[in-house]
Design an enzyme around this catalytic site. Sequence first.
Site, short mmCIF file in Angstrom:
data_model
loop_
_atom_site.label_atom_id
_atom_site.label_comp_id
_atom_site.label_asym_id
_atom_site.label_seq_id
_atom_site.Cartn_x
_atom_site.Cartn_y
_atom_site.Cartn_z
N ASP A 159 0.87 -1.16 0.00
CA ASP A 159 0.00 0.00 0.00
C ASP A 159 0.92 1.23 0.00
OD1 ASP A 159 -2.44 1.52 0.34
OD2 ASP A 159 -1.88 1.77 2.44
N ASP B 134 0.01 5.08 1.04
CA ASP B 134 -0.15 6.00 2.17
C ASP B 134 -0.17 5.24 3.49
OD1 ASP B 134 -0.35 8.03 0.26
OD2 ASP B 134 -2.53 7.91 0.21
N HIS C 202 -11.52 5.65 -7.76
CA HIS C 202 -12.94 5.82 -7.42
C HIS C 202 -13.15 6.25 -5.97
CE1 HIS C 202 -12.75 2.78 -10.73
NE2 HIS C 202 -13.52 3.71 -11.26
#
Length: 179
Positions: free
Chosen positions: A7, A9, A91
Amino acid sequence: MKLAILDRDGVINEDSDAFIKSPEEWQAIPGSLDAIARLSRAGWRVVVATNQSGLARGLFSMDTLNAIHARMRRELADAGGFVDAIFICPHGPDDGCRCRKPAPGLFEDIASRYDTSLQGVPAVGDSLRDLQAATALGCTPWLVRTGKGPRTLQAGGLPAGTRVCDSLSAVVDELLAGD
């Protein structure tokens, strides 16, 4: 092929509840770039899988996101490392897409791009949704205590087999010790 999925952040860079909206706001977590560089030098392919709902929210543009990632790649190159690919979900939380973690779409895309099973592939995140998306395709989940990691750990309900480390650097120590 040795593959690691990270990932962004809260794992590679400092997280912000107000989002990382510019290259100037992107700040590497101490030790994270060196950790990725160590994986790169050891022959691992490192990919990033990241939700970037700031795009859907209008907080930044794709050009800005590309500039943020260019900064990350430059700083990583200066540390001697390399990210093979960055997979993003653009999104918002209510868009119902298949790519926003905890849905497994980003991981399906990674498996397809590399034409490989993700069974046992280490996936490092700081939130439950990172771990849920990873385990849907058989990845080994790793939770770091950076970013949202402490809150995630306190909330509990981690997928079975989740490994917990203080930082990405500590995860890489364990991965390389097992090589």
